[in-house]
Design a protein around this motif. Structure first.
Motif, PDB file in Angstrom:
ATOM      1  N   SER A 101     146.533 -32.436  -2.648  1.00  0.00           N
ATOM      2  CA  SER A 101     147.404 -31.587  -1.847  1.00  0.00           C
ATOM      3  C   SER A 101     148.819 -31.686  -2.389  1.00  0.00           C
ATOM      4  CB  SER A 101     147.375 -31.989  -0.365  1.00  0.00           C
ATOM      5  OG  SER A 101     147.905 -33.288  -0.201  1.00  0.00           O
ATOM      6  N   ALA A 102     149.628 -30.692  -2.037  1.00  0.00           N
ATOM      7  CA  ALA A 102     151.017 -30.674  -2.504  1.00  0.00           C
ATOM      8  C   ALA A 102     151.856 -29.838  -1.553  1.00  0.00           C
ATOM      9  CB  ALA A 102     151.107 -30.104  -3.920  1.00  0.00           C
ATOM     10  N   PRO A 103     153.109 -30.236  -1.342  1.00  0.00           N
ATOM     11  CA  PRO A 103     153.997 -29.419  -0.506  1.00  0.00           C
ATOM     12  C   PRO A 103     154.440 -28.159  -1.253  1.00  0.00           C
ATOM     13  CG  PRO A 103     155.175 -31.301  -1.403  1.00  0.00           C
ATOM     14  CD  PRO A 103     153.735 -31.481  -1.781  1.00  0.00           C
ATOM     15  N   VAL A 104     154.618 -27.094  -0.492  1.00  0.00           N
ATOM     16  CA  VAL A 104     155.113 -25.831  -1.040  1.00  0.00           C
ATOM     17  C   VAL A 104     156.596 -25.740  -0.701  1.00  0.00           C
ATOM     18  CG1 VAL A 104     154.848 -23.326  -1.072  1.00  0.00           C
ATOM     19  CG2 VAL A 104     152.846 -24.785  -0.673  1.00  0.00           C
ATOM     20  N   VAL A 105     157.421 -25.609  -1.729  1.00  0.00           N
ATOM     21  CA  VAL A 105     158.868 -25.578  -1.521  1.00  0.00           C
ATOM     22  C   VAL A 105     159.454 -24.303  -2.096  1.00  0.00           C
ATOM     23  CG1 VAL A 105     159.018 -28.096  -1.584  1.00  0.00           C
ATOM     24  CG2 VAL A 105     159.348 -26.793  -3.693  1.00  0.00           C
ATOM     25  N   ASP A 106     160.586 -23.920  -1.560  1.00  0.00           N
ATOM     26  CA  ASP A 106     161.287 -22.730  -2.037  1.00  0.00           C
ATOM     27  C   ASP A 106     161.751 -22.948  -3.479  1.00  0.00           C
ATOM     28  OD1 ASP A 106     163.976 -21.072  -2.385  1.00  0.00           O
ATOM     29  OD2 ASP A 106     162.791 -20.102  -0.820  1.00  0.00           O
ATOM     30  N   ARG A 107     161.545 -21.950  -4.328  1.00  0.00           N
ATOM     31  CA  ARG A 107     161.900 -22.098  -5.741  1.00  0.00           C
ATOM     32  C   ARG A 107     163.406 -22.273  -5.931  1.00  0.00           C
ATOM     33  NH1 ARG A 107     159.367 -21.134 -10.513  1.00  0.00           N
ATOM     34  NH2 ARG A 107     157.526 -20.272  -9.480  1.00  0.00           N
ATOM     35  N   ASP A 108     164.201 -21.579  -5.133  1.00  0.00           N
ATOM     36  CA  ASP A 108     165.652 -21.669  -5.270  1.00  0.00           C
ATOM     37  C   ASP A 108     166.241 -22.854  -4.510  1.00  0.00           C
ATOM     38  OD1 ASP A 108     165.726 -19.323  -6.826  1.00  0.00           O
ATOM     39  OD2 ASP A 108     165.645 -18.085  -5.011  1.00  0.00           O
ATOM     40  N   ASP A 109     165.497 -23.357  -3.532  1.00  0.00           N
ATOM     41  CA  ASP A 109     165.982 -24.496  -2.742  1.00  0.00           C
ATOM     42  C   ASP A 109     164.841 -25.488  -2.565  1.00  0.00           C
ATOM     43  OD1 ASP A 109     167.241 -26.255  -1.089  1.00  0.00           O
ATOM     44  OD2 ASP A 109     167.257 -24.948   0.685  1.00  0.00           O
ATOM     45  N   PRO A 110     164.675 -26.425  -3.510  1.00  0.00           N
ATOM     46  CA  PRO A 110     163.551 -27.374  -3.456  1.00  0.00           C
ATOM     47  C   PRO A 110     163.533 -28.247  -2.207  1.00  0.00           C
ATOM     48  CG  PRO A 110     164.597 -27.375  -5.617  1.00  0.00           C
ATOM     49  CD  PRO A 110     165.490 -26.597  -4.710  1.00  0.00           C
ATOM     50  N   THR A 111     164.651 -28.326  -1.481  1.00  0.00           N
ATOM     51  CA  THR A 111     164.666 -29.130  -0.257  1.00  0.00           C
ATOM     52  C   THR A 111     164.097 -28.376   0.934  1.00  0.00           C
ATOM     53  OG1 THR A 111     166.921 -28.408   0.304  1.00  0.00           O
ATOM     54  CG2 THR A 111     166.690 -30.384  -1.081  1.00  0.00           C
ATOM     55  N   SER A 112     163.864 -27.067   0.758  1.00  0.00           N
ATOM     56  CA  SER A 112     163.307 -26.252   1.833  1.00  0.00           C
ATOM     57  C   SER A 112     161.787 -26.253   1.737  1.00  0.00           C
ATOM     58  CB  SER A 112     163.848 -24.818   1.727  1.00  0.00           C
ATOM     59  OG  SER A 112     163.239 -23.985   2.687  1.00  0.00           O
ATOM     60  N   HIS A 113     161.133 -26.998   2.617  1.00  0.00           N
ATOM     61  CA  HIS A 113     159.679 -27.127   2.608  1.00  0.00           C
ATOM     62  C   HIS A 113     159.062 -26.005   3.439  1.00  0.00           C
ATOM     63  CE1 HIS A 113     159.895 -31.721   1.607  1.00  0.00           C
ATOM     64  NE2 HIS A 113     160.546 -30.946   0.755  1.00  0.00           N
ATOM     65  N   LEU A 114     158.199 -25.231   2.822  1.00  0.00           N
ATOM     66  CA  LEU A 114     157.605 -24.065   3.479  1.00  0.00           C
ATOM     67  C   LEU A 114     156.221 -24.338   4.034  1.00  0.00           C
ATOM     68  CD1 LEU A 114     158.588 -21.402   0.779  1.00  0.00           C
ATOM     69  CD2 LEU A 114     159.869 -22.093   2.808  1.00  0.00           C
ATOM     70  N   GLY A 115     155.521 -25.318   3.492  1.00  0.00           N
ATOM     71  CA  GLY A 115     154.172 -25.591   3.949  1.00  0.00           C
ATOM     72  C   GLY A 115     153.483 -26.565   3.027  1.00  0.00           C
ATOM     73  N   VAL A 116     152.161 -26.610   3.130  1.00  0.00           N
ATOM     74  CA  VAL A 116     151.368 -27.501   2.306  1.00  0.00           C
ATOM     75  C   VAL A 116     150.115 -26.773   1.859  1.00  0.00           C
ATOM     76  CG1 VAL A 116     150.118 -28.486   4.284  1.00  0.00           C
ATOM     77  CG2 VAL A 116     150.317 -29.797   2.167  1.00  0.00           C
ATOM     78  N   ILE A 117     149.664 -27.068   0.667  1.00  0.00           N
ATOM     79  CA  ILE A 117     148.447 -26.457   0.134  1.00  0.00           C
ATOM     80  C   ILE A 117     147.512 -27.584  -0.298  1.00  0.00           C
ATOM     81  CG2 ILE A 117     149.314 -26.231  -2.241  1.00  0.00           C
ATOM     82  CD1 ILE A 117     147.834 -23.523  -2.331  1.00  0.00           C
ATOM     83  N   THR A 118     146.238 -27.437   0.035  1.00  0.00           N
ATOM     84  CA  THR A 118     145.257 -28.484  -0.247  1.00  0.00           C
ATOM     85  C   THR A 118     144.188 -27.965  -1.195  1.00  0.00           C
ATOM     86  OG1 THR A 118     143.804 -27.871   1.594  1.00  0.00           O
ATOM     87  CG2 THR A 118     145.625 -29.415   2.065  1.00  0.00           C
ATOM     88  N   LEU A 119     143.415 -28.918  -1.694  1.00  0.00           N
ATOM     89  CA  LEU A 119     142.333 -28.565  -2.605  1.00  0.00           C
ATOM     90  C   LEU A 119     141.330 -27.639  -1.937  1.00  0.00           C
ATOM     91  CD1 LEU A 119     141.387 -29.203  -5.498  1.00  0.00           C
ATOM     92  CD2 LEU A 119     140.015 -31.062  -4.564  1.00  0.00           C
ATOM     93  N   ALA A 120     141.082 -27.854  -0.655  1.00  0.00           N
ATOM     94  CA  ALA A 120     140.127 -27.013   0.057  1.00  0.00           C
ATOM     95  C   ALA A 120     140.586 -25.565   0.125  1.00  0.00           C
ATOM     96  CB  ALA A 120     139.902 -27.562   1.468  1.00  0.00           C
ATOM     97  N   GLN A 121     141.895 -25.358   0.195  1.00  0.00           N
ATOM     98  CA  GLN A 121     142.403 -23.992   0.292  1.00  0.00           C
ATOM     99  C   GLN A 121     142.266 -23.227  -1.019  1.00  0.00           C
ATOM    100  OE1 GLN A 121     146.165 -25.352   1.870  1.00  0.00           O
ATOM    101  NE2 GLN A 121     145.809 -24.238   3.780  1.00  0.00           N
ATOM    102  N   LEU A 122     142.096 -23.943  -2.135  1.00  0.00           N
ATOM    103  CA  LEU A 122     141.881 -23.268  -3.408  1.00  0.00           C
ATOM    104  C   LEU A 122     140.525 -22.560  -3.428  1.00  0.00           C
ATOM    105  CD1 LEU A 122     143.221 -25.883  -5.988  1.00  0.00           C
ATOM    106  CD2 LEU A 122     144.422 -23.976  -4.928  1.00  0.00           C
ATOM    107  N   LEU A 123     139.627 -22.986  -2.531  1.00  0.00           N
ATOM    108  CA  LEU A 123     138.316 -22.345  -2.474  1.00  0.00           C
ATOM    109  C   LEU A 123     138.376 -20.977  -1.809  1.00  0.00           C
ATOM    110  CD1 LEU A 123     136.137 -25.409  -1.424  1.00  0.00           C
ATOM    111  CD2 LEU A 123     136.469 -24.467  -3.724  1.00  0.00           C
ATOM    112  N   HIS A 124     139.522 -20.655  -1.212  1.00  0.00           N
ATOM    113  CA  HIS A 124     139.653 -19.360  -0.549  1.00  0.00           C
ATOM    114  C   HIS A 124     139.399 -18.215  -1.520  1.00  0.00           C
ATOM    115  CE1 HIS A 124     141.258 -16.250   2.113  1.00  0.00           C
ATOM    116  NE2 HIS A 124     141.958 -15.813   1.082  1.00  0.00           N
ATOM    117  N   ALA A 125     139.955 -18.332  -2.711  1.00  0.00           N
ATOM    118  CA  ALA A 125     139.779 -17.265  -3.704  1.00  0.00           C
ATOM    119  C   ALA A 125     138.317 -17.121  -4.095  1.00  0.00           C
ATOM    120  CB  ALA A 125     140.627 -17.555  -4.940  1.00  0.00           C
ATOM    121  N   ARG A 126     137.639 -18.259  -4.271  1.00  0.00           N
ATOM    122  CA  ARG A 126     136.228 -18.194  -4.642  1.00  0.00           C
ATOM    123  C   ARG A 126     135.377 -17.632  -3.514  1.00  0.00           C
ATOM    124  NH1 ARG A 126     132.987 -16.503  -8.155  1.00  0.00           N
ATOM    125  NH2 ARG A 126     130.968 -17.536  -8.183  1.00  0.00           N
ATOM    126  N   ARG A 127     135.712 -17.958  -2.259  1.00  0.00           N
ATOM    127  CA  ARG A 127     134.974 -17.386  -1.133  1.00  0.00           C
ATOM    128  C   ARG A 127     135.139 -15.884  -1.074  1.00  0.00           C
ATOM    129  NH1 ARG A 127     136.821 -22.123   1.583  1.00  0.00           N
ATOM    130  NH2 ARG A 127     138.638 -20.977   2.375  1.00  0.00           N
TER     131      ARG A 127
END
Length: 284
Positions: free
Chosen positions: A244-270
């Protein structure tokens, strides 16, 4: 009756000079491809409905036809003249300038049109134009090399030494070919095998879990940006041995937008499996 002079047989010097149409053909391929998508972006900014774009593209073709009538149509007769050394200088220049312009601009407008025959015409005219200052060989020799170069650069199909040099220049300066750029602009990024990668069809912000917070329980070893594809996310997770990894704003790395996990990568395959096994049917 004397046989016509067919010119000298291409030798080592001609082989070396094949880089001239190769590199110029690559530059022309890059310019024509850029013009296609410059036109597409330009039409997208017009204050008119998209259904009028092909009509405007047709108007561009008509204006080009008034300047050089032989730039219209499939152009097999023009290609024949260029490759057999029978084209006049006016025809060569007219096709090189007018055909390149109307093909690129009209294709960018969404006007229905081909790629192969126009690129043949443009490439052959480039080689024919350069034959005036290159060593004389058999008729149409340089026109043929110009054709191969532009086709190799535009369509990424290196078949000869000339087109390899054009292909190499095109690969270095362009991310995609004129054929795959339009698909990529529809957010379907292609792999080198020209098959759609499900992980390239979605971006991180589409599947992440929104969890804006200042700090994470443990320091993150890797960060993800919301506009990165799931393929890029998967590579980051794999390289850093995390799930898993936190999702941060590209222009402001201190702004945390959410989190993405390995399980969510399966969304595309589903989604890919769903489209394979389910077909939408339109009933009257």
């Amino acid at each position: 009756m004397l046989a016509p002079d067919l010119g000298s047989v291409p030798g080592p010097a001609s082989d070396a000079l094949a880089l001239v149409p190769g590199l110029t053909g690559g530059l022309l391929a890059i310019g024509a491809t850029a013009l296609v998508y410059f036109a597409e972006d330009l039409f997208a900014r017009l204050p008119v409905h998209w259904m009028w774009w092909p009509a405007l593209g047709g108007l561009i073709i008509g204006i080009g036809g008034l300047i050089e009538p032989r730039a219209l149509g499939v152009g097999y007769d023009v290609i024949d003249q260029l490759l057999t050394g029978h084209a006049t200088q006016a025809l060569i220049v007219g096709i090189l300038v007018v055909k390149t312009a109307i093909w690129s601009l009209s294709l960018g407008s969404g006007t229905s049109g081909g790629v192969l025959a126009p690129v043949f015409m443009i490439g052959a005219s480039l080689g024919a134009a350069e034959s005036g200052f290159l060593p004389h060989c058999t008729p149409g020799f340089w026109a043929t090399l110009g054709l191969a170069a532009v086709v190799g650069g535009v369509m990424r199909s290196p078949l000869t030494g000339t087109s390899v040099s054009a292909y190499a220049l095109s690969v270095l300066l362009l991310k995609r070919s004129v054929l795959t750029e339009k698909i990529a602009r529809r957010r379907l990024h292609l792999t080198r095998e020209y098959t759609t990668d499900p992980l390239e069809s979605f971006f991180a912000h589409e599947v992440m879990t929104p969890e804006p917070r200042a700090d994470f329980a443990t320091p993150a070893r890797v960060f993800v940006h919301p506009d990165e594809t799931l393929r890029e996310v998967a590579n980051k997770l794999a390289e850093n041995y995390v799930t898993s990894a936190p999702v941060v704003d590209r222009d402001d790395p201190t702004s945390h937008l959410g989190v993405i996990t390995l399980a969510q990568l399966l969304h595309a395959r589903r989604r890919d499996l769903h489209e394979e096994h389910h077909r939408e049917r339109l009933l009257p």
